[in-house]
Design a protein around this motif. Sequence first.
Motif, PDB file in Angstrom:
ATOM      1  N   GLU A  41       9.162   5.575  11.213  1.00  0.00           N
ATOM      2  CA  GLU A  41       7.756   5.941  11.042  1.00  0.00           C
ATOM      3  C   GLU A  41       7.036   4.847  10.281  1.00  0.00           C
ATOM      4  OE1 GLU A  41       7.656   9.592   8.940  1.00  0.00           O
ATOM      5  OE2 GLU A  41       8.986  10.574  10.389  1.00  0.00           O
ATOM      6  N   LEU A  42       5.714   4.873  10.393  1.00  0.00           N
ATOM      7  CA  LEU A  42       4.889   3.929   9.656  1.00  0.00           C
ATOM      8  C   LEU A  42       4.751   4.449   8.223  1.00  0.00           C
ATOM      9  CD1 LEU A  42       3.194   1.409  10.315  1.00  0.00           C
ATOM     10  CD2 LEU A  42       1.289   2.926  10.802  1.00  0.00           C
ATOM     11  N   SER A  43       5.006   3.574   7.257  1.00  0.00           N
ATOM     12  CA  SER A  43       4.907   4.017   5.866  1.00  0.00           C
ATOM     13  C   SER A  43       3.473   4.266   5.448  1.00  0.00           C
ATOM     14  CB  SER A  43       5.486   2.962   4.930  1.00  0.00           C
ATOM     15  OG  SER A  43       6.851   3.136   4.806  1.00  0.00           O
ATOM     16  N   ALA A  44       2.656   3.236   5.591  1.00  0.00           N
ATOM     17  CA  ALA A  44       1.260   3.357   5.181  1.00  0.00           C
ATOM     18  C   ALA A  44       0.487   2.227   5.821  1.00  0.00           C
ATOM     19  CB  ALA A  44       1.140   3.263   3.662  1.00  0.00           C
ATOM     20  N   THR A  45      -0.792   2.482   6.095  1.00  0.00           N
ATOM     21  CA  THR A  45      -1.649   1.407   6.593  1.00  0.00           C
ATOM     22  C   THR A  45      -2.701   1.144   5.539  1.00  0.00           C
ATOM     23  OG1 THR A  45      -1.310   2.172   8.839  1.00  0.00           O
ATOM     24  CG2 THR A  45      -3.116   0.651   8.494  1.00  0.00           C
ATOM     25  N   ILE A  46      -2.828  -0.101   5.177  1.00  0.00           N
ATOM     26  CA  ILE A  46      -3.782  -0.463   4.140  1.00  0.00           C
ATOM     27  C   ILE A  46      -4.794  -1.382   4.794  1.00  0.00           C
ATOM     28  CG2 ILE A  46      -4.044  -1.707   1.964  1.00  0.00           C
ATOM     29  CD1 ILE A  46      -0.912  -0.615   1.723  1.00  0.00           C
ATOM     30  N   VAL A  47      -6.057  -0.950   4.781  1.00  0.00           N
ATOM     31  CA  VAL A  47      -7.073  -1.636   5.571  1.00  0.00           C
ATOM     32  C   VAL A  47      -8.000  -2.471   4.694  1.00  0.00           C
ATOM     33  CG1 VAL A  47      -8.996  -1.315   7.185  1.00  0.00           C
ATOM     34  CG2 VAL A  47      -6.979   0.163   7.341  1.00  0.00           C
ATOM     35  N   PHE A  48      -8.208  -3.693   5.118  1.00  0.00           N
ATOM     36  CA  PHE A  48      -9.216  -4.557   4.505  1.00  0.00           C
ATOM     37  C   PHE A  48     -10.233  -4.875   5.566  1.00  0.00           C
ATOM     38  CE2 PHE A  48      -5.712  -4.873   1.734  1.00  0.00           C
ATOM     39  CZ  PHE A  48      -6.242  -5.100   0.481  1.00  0.00           C
ATOM     40  N   PHE A  49     -11.502  -4.554   5.244  1.00  0.00           N
ATOM     41  CA  PHE A  49     -12.546  -4.781   6.229  1.00  0.00           C
ATOM     42  C   PHE A  49     -13.517  -5.823   5.692  1.00  0.00           C
ATOM     43  CE2 PHE A  49     -16.673  -3.832   8.058  1.00  0.00           C
ATOM     44  CZ  PHE A  49     -16.359  -4.087   9.381  1.00  0.00           C
ATOM     45  N   ASP A  50     -13.763  -6.858   6.469  1.00  0.00           N
ATOM     46  CA  ASP A  50     -14.614  -7.974   6.042  1.00  0.00           C
ATOM     47  C   ASP A  50     -14.213  -8.465   4.644  1.00  0.00           C
ATOM     48  OD1 ASP A  50     -16.005  -8.227   8.364  1.00  0.00           O
ATOM     49  OD2 ASP A  50     -17.817  -7.219   7.678  1.00  0.00           O
ATOM     50  N   GLY A  51     -12.935  -8.591   4.456  1.00  0.00           N
ATOM     51  CA  GLY A  51     -12.440  -9.155   3.205  1.00  0.00           C
ATOM     52  C   GLY A  51     -12.363  -8.184   2.042  1.00  0.00           C
ATOM     53  N   ARG A  52     -12.692  -6.896   2.292  1.00  0.00           N
ATOM     54  CA  ARG A  52     -12.672  -5.927   1.187  1.00  0.00           C
ATOM     55  C   ARG A  52     -11.751  -4.761   1.505  1.00  0.00           C
ATOM     56  NH1 ARG A  52     -16.670  -6.622  -2.547  1.00  0.00           N
ATOM     57  NH2 ARG A  52     -18.072  -8.315  -1.979  1.00  0.00           N
ATOM     58  N   PHE A  53     -11.109  -4.277   0.448  1.00  0.00           N
ATOM     59  CA  PHE A  53     -10.233  -3.128   0.576  1.00  0.00           C
ATOM     60  C   PHE A  53     -11.046  -1.904   0.991  1.00  0.00           C
ATOM     61  CE2 PHE A  53      -8.432   0.629  -1.683  1.00  0.00           C
ATOM     62  CZ  PHE A  53      -7.314   0.779  -0.886  1.00  0.00           C
ATOM     63  N   SER A  54     -10.581  -1.172   1.967  1.00  0.00           N
ATOM     64  CA  SER A  54     -11.276   0.034   2.400  1.00  0.00           C
ATOM     65  C   SER A  54     -10.411   1.247   2.092  1.00  0.00           C
ATOM     66  CB  SER A  54     -11.578  -0.050   3.896  1.00  0.00           C
ATOM     67  OG  SER A  54     -11.986   1.215   4.357  1.00  0.00           O
ATOM     68  N   ALA A  55     -10.739   1.918   0.981  1.00  0.00           N
ATOM     69  CA  ALA A  55      -9.955   3.081   0.556  1.00  0.00           C
ATOM     70  C   ALA A  55     -10.033   4.179   1.611  1.00  0.00           C
ATOM     71  CB  ALA A  55     -10.477   3.589  -0.776  1.00  0.00           C
ATOM     72  N   GLN A  56     -11.219   4.265   2.195  1.00  0.00           N
ATOM     73  CA  GLN A  56     -11.500   5.300   3.190  1.00  0.00           C
ATOM     74  C   GLN A  56     -10.529   5.233   4.385  1.00  0.00           C
ATOM     75  OE1 GLN A  56     -15.365   4.549   4.812  1.00  0.00           O
ATOM     76  NE2 GLN A  56     -15.069   6.024   6.490  1.00  0.00           N
ATOM     77  N   HIS A  57     -10.159   4.004   4.769  1.00  0.00           N
ATOM     78  CA  HIS A  57      -9.313   3.859   5.943  1.00  0.00           C
ATOM     79  C   HIS A  57      -7.834   3.659   5.616  1.00  0.00           C
ATOM     80  CE1 HIS A  57     -13.375   2.697   7.341  1.00  0.00           C
ATOM     81  NE2 HIS A  57     -13.013   3.452   8.367  1.00  0.00           N
ATOM     82  N   SER A  58      -7.537   3.624   4.327  1.00  0.00           N
ATOM     83  CA  SER A  58      -6.149   3.363   3.947  1.00  0.00           C
ATOM     84  C   SER A  58      -5.475   4.665   3.564  1.00  0.00           C
ATOM     85  CB  SER A  58      -6.108   2.405   2.755  1.00  0.00           C
ATOM     86  OG  SER A  58      -6.795   1.218   3.075  1.00  0.00           O
ATOM     87  N   ASP A  59      -4.198   4.738   3.799  1.00  0.00           N
ATOM     88  CA  ASP A  59      -3.480   5.936   3.362  1.00  0.00           C
ATOM     89  C   ASP A  59      -2.418   5.577   2.334  1.00  0.00           C
ATOM     90  OD1 ASP A  59      -2.031   4.622   5.272  1.00  0.00           O
ATOM     91  OD2 ASP A  59      -1.932   6.296   6.672  1.00  0.00           O
ATOM     92  N   LEU A  60      -2.942   5.197   1.173  1.00  0.00           N
ATOM     93  CA  LEU A  60      -2.056   4.799   0.079  1.00  0.00           C
ATOM     94  C   LEU A  60      -1.067   5.902  -0.286  1.00  0.00           C
ATOM     95  CD1 LEU A  60      -4.442   2.971  -2.430  1.00  0.00           C
ATOM     96  CD2 LEU A  60      -2.804   1.985  -0.839  1.00  0.00           C
ATOM     97  N   GLU A  61      -1.484   7.153  -0.046  1.00  0.00           N
ATOM     98  CA  GLU A  61      -0.627   8.280  -0.440  1.00  0.00           C
ATOM     99  C   GLU A  61       0.688   8.272   0.345  1.00  0.00           C
ATOM    100  OE1 GLU A  61      -3.439   8.461   1.186  1.00  0.00           O
ATOM    101  OE2 GLU A  61      -3.073   9.595   3.024  1.00  0.00           O
ATOM    102  N   LYS A  62       0.696   7.539   1.460  1.00  0.00           N
ATOM    103  CA  LYS A  62       1.944   7.498   2.232  1.00  0.00           C
ATOM    104  C   LYS A  62       2.963   6.506   1.671  1.00  0.00           C
ATOM    105  CE  LYS A  62       2.018   7.963   6.809  1.00  0.00           C
ATOM    106  NZ  LYS A  62       1.615   7.650   8.205  1.00  0.00           N
ATOM    107  N   LEU A  63       2.525   5.703   0.710  1.00  0.00           N
ATOM    108  CA  LEU A  63       3.471   4.759   0.106  1.00  0.00           C
ATOM    109  C   LEU A  63       4.451   5.522  -0.786  1.00  0.00           C
ATOM    110  CD1 LEU A  63       1.205   1.805  -1.137  1.00  0.00           C
ATOM    111  CD2 LEU A  63       2.890   1.726   0.706  1.00  0.00           C
ATOM    112  N   PRO A  64       5.701   5.132  -0.764  1.00  0.00           N
ATOM    113  CA  PRO A  64       6.645   5.750  -1.707  1.00  0.00           C
ATOM    114  C   PRO A  64       6.205   5.426  -3.148  1.00  0.00           C
ATOM    115  CG  PRO A  64       7.779   4.272  -0.148  1.00  0.00           C
ATOM    116  CD  PRO A  64       6.325   4.112   0.082  1.00  0.00           C
ATOM    117  N   LYS A  65       6.579   6.276  -4.085  1.00  0.00           N
ATOM    118  CA  LYS A  65       6.141   6.089  -5.477  1.00  0.00           C
ATOM    119  C   LYS A  65       6.563   4.748  -6.062  1.00  0.00           C
ATOM    120  CE  LYS A  65       4.934  10.515  -7.286  1.00  0.00           C
ATOM    121  NZ  LYS A  65       4.888  11.206  -5.970  1.00  0.00           N
ATOM    122  N   SER A  66       7.664   4.244  -5.574  1.00  0.00           N
ATOM    123  CA  SER A  66       8.185   2.991  -6.118  1.00  0.00           C
ATOM    124  C   SER A  66       7.446   1.762  -5.572  1.00  0.00           C
ATOM    125  CB  SER A  66       9.667   2.879  -5.796  1.00  0.00           C
ATOM    126  OG  SER A  66       9.840   2.997  -4.387  1.00  0.00           O
TER     127      SER A  66
END
Lengths: 255, 452
Positions: free
Chosen positions: B108-133
């Motif tokens: 499975e995909l762990s997490a997708t972290i999106v940068f749009f036009d050079g900036r982090f997009s919290a709205q499109h990222s699913d940081l919660e899918k990253l393991p705690k470590s």
Amino acid sequence: MNAAPLLQIENLHAEIDGKAILRGVDLAIERGQVHAIMGPNGSGKSTLAYILAGKDGYDITSGRILFKGEDLADMDVETRARAGLFLGFQYPVAIEGIATISFLKEAVNARRAASGKDKLDAVEFLKQVRSLASQLSFDESMLKRYINLGFSGGEKKRAEILQMLLLEPVLAVLDETDSGLDVDALKTVATGIESLRSPERAMLLITHYQRLLQHVRPDRVHIMAKGSILRSGGPELAQKVEDGGYAEFQQAAQA
Amino acid sequence: MSAQISNLPKGAHQAVTSLMEAAERIEAGAPTGEEAALRRRAREQFAALGLPTRRLEAWRYTDLAGALQGPLPPLSSAQDARPNKTIEEAIGLFRESAEQMCALAGSELSATIVFFDGRFSAQHSDLEKLPKSVRLRAGYAPLANGDIDNDMLGSLNLSLASDGFELVVDPDAGAQNFVHLLFLSAKKESCSMHSRAKVRLNKGASLKLLETHIHKNFVSGLQTHLTDVAVGEGAKLEYACIEYNNPQHISLARTEVRLEQEAQFSCTALGAGGKLVRHEYNILFEGGGAKAELGALSLAGAGETRDVNVLLHHKVPECLSDTLVKNVLTGDARGVFQGLVRVEPGAVRSNGRQTSKALLLGRDASMNAKPELEIFNDDVECAHGSAVGEIDRDALFYLRARGISENDARQLLIKAFLGDVLERIEDEALRINTESHAIRWMENVFAQTQEA
């Protein structure tokens, strides 16, 4: 409608880099027949095979080749193959990066598409390849390896025959398929060739020696030297070469 | 060695002037005095250094000043970086395709972290899918690093960087499935975009990363992106990068990697297009027994230049480096590879391999390859090689003689040329994903060459 021969070569002259190699070859092969061309090195046998398949670099200066009544000059390499012409290479080309099995699949599907058939189901295809491989004592693990890369001489020739059996050609031209084979491999390859023999197909065996012809009996044998066919006859002609070499034919031609 | 700003050709002068002005504005608006000072230092350094000229050995085959054609205003505010519907869809598609590929590999995909036009997009990222470590922090502040900013690219990027991230993996921890970093941009007019990243793997950690940069719609812009990687003792990072660029895009990237004892780093980069795309890899062996594998596949068409510049610095004993660079060049594309394996006196039993291969598909395409070795001790095993060629005519004939069309045969041979680099990707999901991009990429480019 099949009155015309499957393959008709008429007064074929060809050269490479301005050097004449074929100097007037005439040959007709009917469906159902197996022909053999024998001749010493440099007689133009392999050139003829390459010209039939459509390799670049040869200039046909006169004459023509009709395959199923169509002029081969109007067909590119892949069109000839899809129409059922198969060349078994004397020196099969090794290609790094393409697995043998993927190549076989591409080739089979290209041939099927040309005759309006759907792509072969992956499972069905594998089944067919496996069964042919085992028939030819071609180790299945070789299928995953790159095309001809690191194959022994015998393995390369078995791979050629495997391709031929998969593609079920109408005319198979086998260029020195017997060279570099030990006795067992020769028998296996010969059995493979024999299994394709049928009233619809024809074969042209190009060989230096007579030994393949002990296993695959030809209907006609042609002796080629210096770019033309010196003599044609039945299978006994092959025995004559075995006994007396090519000198006799060449002297007769010069006389 | 570098051109003073006043001596630059008009287009480059306009570009640099606009970059400097932007840097001053960013500096003035910096949230902390510390950041402002850092940015000022970087800007002043960039002003002093100017642009590299081709007299500088590392830039010998790549004319940066010549590629810059006019002002490059930065994407100045977060408001500019608002994804439209097309981009929303694109993000969705990339996420979906990555998920499918993972499924094919049974993961499975762990997490997708999106940068749009050079900036982090919290709205499109699913940081919660990253393991705690595995921790990701977006922003500029944590990213200053004096060491990598002493040259033109480093100082330019530091003075202008709009965003970035820091990814940290705890000791002996990791994510089983790969993490996807997705960079997209859609700005249609000429502008510039600068980002930085830090990836830290603590002792014994492991991580698989897929970084995708899609800048197909980014017209005549300049992007700089710096990644600072540290792989701790016994840690393992498997990295795959994919980038697609607009033919007018200029991109300067650097990945600097420090490897501790027994650390393992493998990186496979697949890049297509761009007016001038240069990627520098500086790989520094700081602990014995570490291993680095680098594979770079570049594909360029008419009017495009792609430059891969690699330093493998063996400072300590028993490290292994293996670099394989492949270029497929159509039209009048130019490929550049400069690679240096430097083995210090103490770095005994080092093993360094470098290979560059180029496939020229256009009559005017060219490849400049310069693999170099600098070895200061006798107990090493190093090899380098370079080959440039066209499609093998015998192989093409062989495939066609089996009924495969000339087009298909060419495609098969090009894929075969690229295949061995992709095969080095160990993680199956990562490999399938990268391969699927490579195939799509080949088909696109192939369609273009057929039209031409």
